[in-house]
Every structure is written in structure tokens, then in C-alpha cells.
Design an enzyme around this catalytic site. Structure first.
Site, PDB file in Angstrom:
ATOM      1  N   TRP A 211      41.158  41.540  32.845  1.00  0.00           N
ATOM      2  CA  TRP A 211      42.315  42.357  32.459  1.00  0.00           C
ATOM      3  C   TRP A 211      43.466  42.043  33.425  1.00  0.00           C
ATOM      4  O   TRP A 211      43.260  42.025  34.646  1.00  0.00           O
ATOM      5  CB  TRP A 211      41.920  43.838  32.533  1.00  0.00           C
ATOM      6  N   ASP A 292      34.125  48.564  36.207  1.00  0.00           N
ATOM      7  CA  ASP A 292      35.243  49.075  35.421  1.00  0.00           C
ATOM      8  C   ASP A 292      34.681  49.399  34.046  1.00  0.00           C
ATOM      9  O   ASP A 292      34.296  48.502  33.289  1.00  0.00           O
ATOM     10  CB  ASP A 292      36.348  48.010  35.332  1.00  0.00           C
ATOM     11  N   LYS A 328      40.150  54.941  25.486  1.00  0.00           N
ATOM     12  CA  LYS A 328      39.693  54.356  24.210  1.00  0.00           C
ATOM     13  C   LYS A 328      38.625  55.218  23.564  1.00  0.00           C
ATOM     14  O   LYS A 328      38.719  55.532  22.385  1.00  0.00           O
ATOM     15  CB  LYS A 328      39.119  52.959  24.399  1.00  0.00           C
TER      16      LYS A 328
HETATM   17  N1  PGU Z   1      40.241  48.360  32.587  1.00  0.00           N
HETATM   18  C1  PGU Z   1      40.190  47.552  31.519  1.00  0.00           C
HETATM   19  C2  PGU Z   1      39.170  46.488  31.478  1.00  0.00           C
HETATM   20  C3  PGU Z   1      41.120  47.735  30.481  1.00  0.00           C
HETATM   21  O1  PGU Z   1      41.055  46.931  29.426  1.00  0.00           O
HETATM   22  C4  PGU Z   1      42.081  48.753  30.567  1.00  0.00           C
HETATM   23  C5  PGU Z   1      43.095  48.974  29.488  1.00  0.00           C
HETATM   24  C6  PGU Z   1      42.050  49.581  31.696  1.00  0.00           C
HETATM   25  C7  PGU Z   1      41.114  49.351  32.690  1.00  0.00           C
HETATM   26  C8  PGU Z   1      43.002  50.708  31.911  1.00  0.00           C
HETATM   27  O2  PGU Z   1      43.005  51.655  30.957  1.00  0.00           O
HETATM   28  P1  PGU Z   1      43.618  53.088  31.162  1.00  0.00           P
HETATM   29  O3  PGU Z   1      44.566  53.271  30.044  1.00  0.00           O
HETATM   30  O4  PGU Z   1      44.292  53.135  32.485  1.00  0.00           O
HETATM   31  O5  PGU Z   1      42.449  53.991  31.097  1.00  0.00           O
HETATM   32  N2  PGU Z   1      43.521  47.836  28.826  1.00  0.00           N
HETATM   33  C9  PGU Z   1      44.154  47.890  27.521  1.00  0.00           C
HETATM   34  C10 PGU Z   1      45.302  48.882  27.421  1.00  0.00           C
HETATM   35  C11 PGU Z   1      46.655  48.413  27.790  1.00  0.00           C
HETATM   36  C12 PGU Z   1      46.816  48.142  29.263  1.00  0.00           C
HETATM   37  O6  PGU Z   1      46.866  46.965  29.604  1.00  0.00           O
HETATM   38  O7  PGU Z   1      46.852  49.102  30.049  1.00  0.00           O
HETATM   39  C13 PGU Z   1      44.500  46.463  27.108  1.00  0.00           C
HETATM   40  O8  PGU Z   1      45.118  46.302  26.072  1.00  0.00           O
HETATM   41  O9  PGU Z   1      44.089  45.527  27.806  1.00  0.00           O
END
Ligand code: PGU
Length: 482
Positions: A211, A292, A328
Site C-alpha cells: 500500500w 496490517d 472496509k
Molecule cells: N492498510 C491497507 C493495506 C490499506 O489498503 C488501507 C486503505 C489502509 C491500511 C488504511 O485504511 P484506513 O482507511 O485508514 O482504515 N487503502 C485503500 C483506501 C484508500 C487509501 O489509500 O487510504 C486503498 O484504496 O488502497
């Protein structure tokens, strides 16, 4: 206060008053005097003249500043003190939505951000969340007081049980400290800052790819970020050998970031047997796992199955950190609800760890917001609501799985060149398509389909209605753009 020291204080006050008066009269008087007496041309005089001019100009501008507001750089007129600031680029993931929102095309499709959409392409608020909110609103005994620094106690206890298991010995032995944080990101950040302050090895290994926010979160928290091999583009699967080699050569004690399930962006997870090998290697080298968990329930549709990797590490009695997000799996994206759990060897250690987590949190945001955590706690503690949640979660996961099948079938039917079986093999919210950045740009320009530049598409943003449009776009991209 004794008389003597009172007198002393008074004297001191008088002295400073006299001193400051003197200073002002000295300045004004000497400026005039210096100018009047500066006819001589010696170098000392020249310096005195310059000083006098300076004193005159500063004293008169000081007077002016009381009346002429525009002289101040922070006033309404004049140039900005921030004029030098350069425009920062948009975020690689959230910026995709910004670009999408600006596009007036009626066929536009946002497959960038990992956010669930219904078959109609609309954001979804779960029924069970609406119910919980209704209960909260109707409860007039509820107040809006500050939460403790560590957040809502019920929420923390239930969150630890959700990820570690209802009968987890670690929870029963009070070896786990859990603090409510600002969703997954905030939990990672608090955990990382705690480690940067208190853990002896300040290097964290993250998978390649991962990410996009991970390296920034950890670097800014004060950790050194290194990487380990994870994905093999040729097989579109796990580079297990590379992963083991890189962890093997990491220094003893290093922190390792692991995606608990539904790896973002690849959708490739280790098998249970591979997890077991990773666990053995990490424990033998005393590497510290930092999980995570942003997609519990989204990979398989089962909350327990998606927590197996974490539970495997906790079952051996060793220590680890877990960052949980409810963005999510409960659709609480904007409520920013998450938790950080630190599993320790003993209850007294966990309690001291918690005391230090409070010192990390307090100057950062003081204490977390109450609403989202109350929704989660209401659902988790009620048997019926919990059950209803698992059904709604399974329905979301199933819709994503059916989108994978539909896209795969459509590309095959279309005769699109390439092996697209990874679409149905990968799990979780995303498909790592293998499309390159030129193809991604082409699809955005010609088909108004938005995704991250690494070719990741959010399957949750797709529906039966939009599968043909995406298939056309992918077909055109792979046949026309190298
Ligand atoms: N860790 C991972 C692996 C993730 O994919 C995401 C969110 C988070 C943590 C953080 O999510 P929180 O909203 O803080 O609970 N990834 C999504 C959402 C958009 C972003 O980048 O924040 C994504 O599209 O990759």
C-alpha cells in the site's frame, strides 16, 4: 511571602521598568544626536551615521506600523509569506478520485480507491450500521464527553477478540493492550511511533509492492524503511523464495510489516503452509511482526478465516502488533474507526506498554472520536447484530468474487490476448492486472476508466453493468498500447 523577598521583587520590577524606559529614550535621543553630530568623515563617524539612519528608520517604521497595516507581511495586502510553496502532487490513490470527479463523461468509472460499491455503483451503508446508529440516536442517556486517551473500552476489548479470536488465551491473560485509533492508518502510525520511541530495532521491512502510504507512515513516525520481495510479476503470484531470503538476511529483531490478508495491491496471500514457514523463520530470528489488517472478512467472506495469519503468530506465545481497520469490513470509511493491539508476553508488560501508548496519542490528537467506535461496539456486543453483520460482509465479499469471474469470462469471450486467470486467483478488493502505466493512461483518456498507475483495479467498484465497458477498454489497451 516573606517581607524581604517581596521587597527584593519590587526592586527588581522597578529596575526593569527603568531599564526599558532608558532603552527607549536612549534610542530616540541618540538617533537625532548622532545625525546632528555626523559631519565628520572618519570611518567611525560613517558607521555611526549608518547606525543613526537605521535607528531613525526603525523607530519611525515602528510608529507607522501602528497605523499603516499594509507594512506587515501577514496583513491582507502585500505578498504571501507562503508564496514560495510549490504545488504538491495529488496522492497516488486518493488523487485518482479527484481526477475522476472532474471528468464530465457519463461513462466514467472509478476503480481507483478501495471502497465498496453496490451493483448500482453506489456507496453502501450496511443495514446493521444504520440499525446501530438508530439505537445510539434514540438513547438519550448518551453524551458527547471526551473518550479516554485510549478510546472506548468496550470497543477495544471487542476489537481484540475479533482479530485474535473470542477465546484467545492472550486476551484472557490480559497480555494484549488495545487502543482505539483513527482507522487503519492511525493505528499504523501510533504503533510505529511507539516502536520508534521504545523498541531497540528501528528498521521496518515492508513488502514490494505494498500500500503506497506504508513507507510514508513509517518514515514519518521515525522508523527506517527497508523492503522484502513479495510479488513475482512473471508468475503473478508470491515470490516465496525471495521473501524467505530477504527475511533471513534481515537483522535480528527487525520489524516486519505483514498484510494479514488480501494483500494490497496484489491480491496475493501466502497459503497457510507458507504462513507457517514465515512464522517459524521470523520467530527463529526474533523478527517482530506488525500486521496490517485492513480487510478482515473481505478476502474469504469469513472473519475467522481472514484472521488466521495473525492468530497463528499469537498462538505461539510470541509478541506482535496488529493494526485493524473497520473502513472496509463495516463500511465505516469516513468514520475513521480502527484499533492498535500490542500482544505482549505478560500482563504487566502490556499495562506499561499501554501507559506509553497514551503518551504517543495525547499530543497527537488527544483522544479518538466517539461515534464510529460506538457503532462498532454496538454491533460487536449484540449477538443478532453481529450475525447480521457477518451476512452483509459475506454478501460484499461474494459480489467481489462474482465480479472477478464475470471480468475473467468476458475477457476470455472477447479473445483478449494474455492469461487472465490471475483475476480469479487473486483475492480481496483488488486485482493487480499487470497493465502498465501507459495502458492505464490510455484507458483513462479513451474510456474514462480510472485506476492507480500500477494497474491495480478495485473489483468492488465494478458491476455487471460496467464489466463490458472495462472489457472493451482492457482489450483495446493490450492490443493497441505496448
Ligand atoms: N492498510 C491497507 C493495506 C490499506 O489498503 C488501507 C486503505 C489502509 C491500511 C488504511 O485504511 P484506513 O482507511 O485508514 O482504515 N487503502 C485503500 C483506501 C484508500 C487509501 O489509500 O487510504 C486503498 O484504496 O488502497
Amino acid at each position: 511571602m516573606p517581607k524581604k523577598s517581596k521587597r527584593k521583587k519590587k526592586r527588581k520590577k522597578k529596575k526593569t521598568k527603568r531599564h526599558s524606559q532608558q532603552k527607549f529614550s536612549f534610542t530616540d535621543m541618540n538617533a537625532d544626536q548622532l545625525l546632528n553630530n555626523s559631519s565628520s568623515s572618519s570611518s567611525t563617524d560613517r558607521r555611526l551615521r549608518i547606525l543613526a539612519k537605521h535607528l531613525q528608520s526603525t523607530s519611525s517604521s515602528a510608529m507607522e506600523s501602528n497605523t499603516v497595516v499594509s507594512a506587515s507581511p501577514t496583513s491582507a495586502a502585500g505578498s504571501s509569506v507562503f508564496a514560495h510553496i510549490v504545488q504538491a502532487p495529488e496522492d497516488p490513490i486518493l488523487g485518482v478520485t479527484v481526477a475522476y470527479n472532474k471528468d464530465p463523461s457519463p461513462v466514467k468509472l472509478n476503480l481507483g480507491v478501495g471502497a465498496y460499491r453496490t451493483e448500482e455503483g453506489k456507496p453502501l451503508v450496511l443495514n446493521v450500521v444504520r440499525q446501530a446508529e438508530q439505537l445510539l440516536v434514540n438513547d438519550s442517556s448518551r453524551v458527547k464527553e471526551y473518550l479516554p486517551i485510549v478510546g472506548l473500552a468496550d470497543f477495544n476489548k471487542l476489537s481484540a477478540k475479533l482479530i485474535l479470536g473470542a477465546d484467545s488465551p492472550a486476551v484472557q491473560d490480559n497480555r494484549v493492550t488495545t487502543v482505539q485509533c483513527l482507522s487503519g492508518t492511525g493505528s499504523l502510525r501510533v504503533g510505529a511511533e511507539f516502536l520508534a520511541r521504545h523498541y531497540h530495532e528501528r528498521t521496518i521491512y515492508i513488502p514490494v509492492p505494498t500500500w503506497g502510504n506504508h513507507p510514508k507512515v513509517f518514515t514519518l513516525a521515525g522508523l527506517a524503511v527497508k523492503s522484502y520481495r513479495y510479488y513475482d510479476p512473471t508468475t503473478r503470484g508470491l515470490n516465496f523464495q525471495g521473501l524467505l531470503e530477504d527475511l533471513q538476511s534481515a537483522p535480528s529483531g527487525a520489524i516486519v510489516l505483514l498484510h494479514a490478508c488480501a494483500h494490497n495491491p496484489t491480491g496475493v496471500d501466502p497459503t497457510p503452509q507458507q504462513w507457517e514457514q514465515i512464522r517459524q523463520l521470523m520467530r527463529s530470528k526474533a523478527l517482530l511482526p506488525f500486521f496490517d489488517s485492513a480487510y478482515q472478512g473481505f478476502a474469504s467472506g469469513s472473519l475467522d478465516a481472514d484472521a488466521q495469519s495473525v492468530r497463528m503468530f499469537v498462538a505461539d506465545g510470541g509478541e506482535c502488533l496488529v493494526a485493524q481497520s473497520y473502513a472496509k469490513n463495516m463500511g465505516l470509511y469516513g468514520e475513521r474507526v480502527g484499533a492498535l493491539s500490542i500482544v505482549c508476553r505478560a500482563a504487566d508488560v502490556a499495562s506499561r506498554v499501554e501507559s506509553q501508548l497514551k503518551l504517543v496519542i495525547r499530543p497527537m490528537y488527544s483522544n479518538p472520536p466517539i461515534h464510529g467506535a460506538s457503532i462498532v461496539a454496538t454491533i460487536l456486543k449484540d449477538r443478532n447484530m453481529f450475525h447480521e453483520w457477518t451476512l452483509e460482509l459475506k454478501a460484499m465479499a461474494d459480489r467481489i468474487i462474482s465480479m472477478r469471474q464475470q471480468l475473467f469470462d468476458a475477457l476470455r469471450a472477447r479473445g483478449t490476448p494474455g492469461d487472465w486467470s490471475h483475476i480469479i486467483k487473486q483475492i480481496g478488493m483488488f486485482t493487480f492486472t499487470g497493465l502498465n502505466s501507459e495502458q492505464v493512461t490510455f484507458m483513462r483518456k479513451e474510456y474514462h476508466i480510472y485506476m492507480t498507475s500500477d494497474g491495480r483495479i478495485s473489483m468492488a467498484g465494478l458491476s455487471s453493468r460496467t464489466v463490458p465497458h472495462l472489457t472493451d477498454a482492457i482489450h483495446a489497451a493490450v492490443t493497441k498500447v505496448a
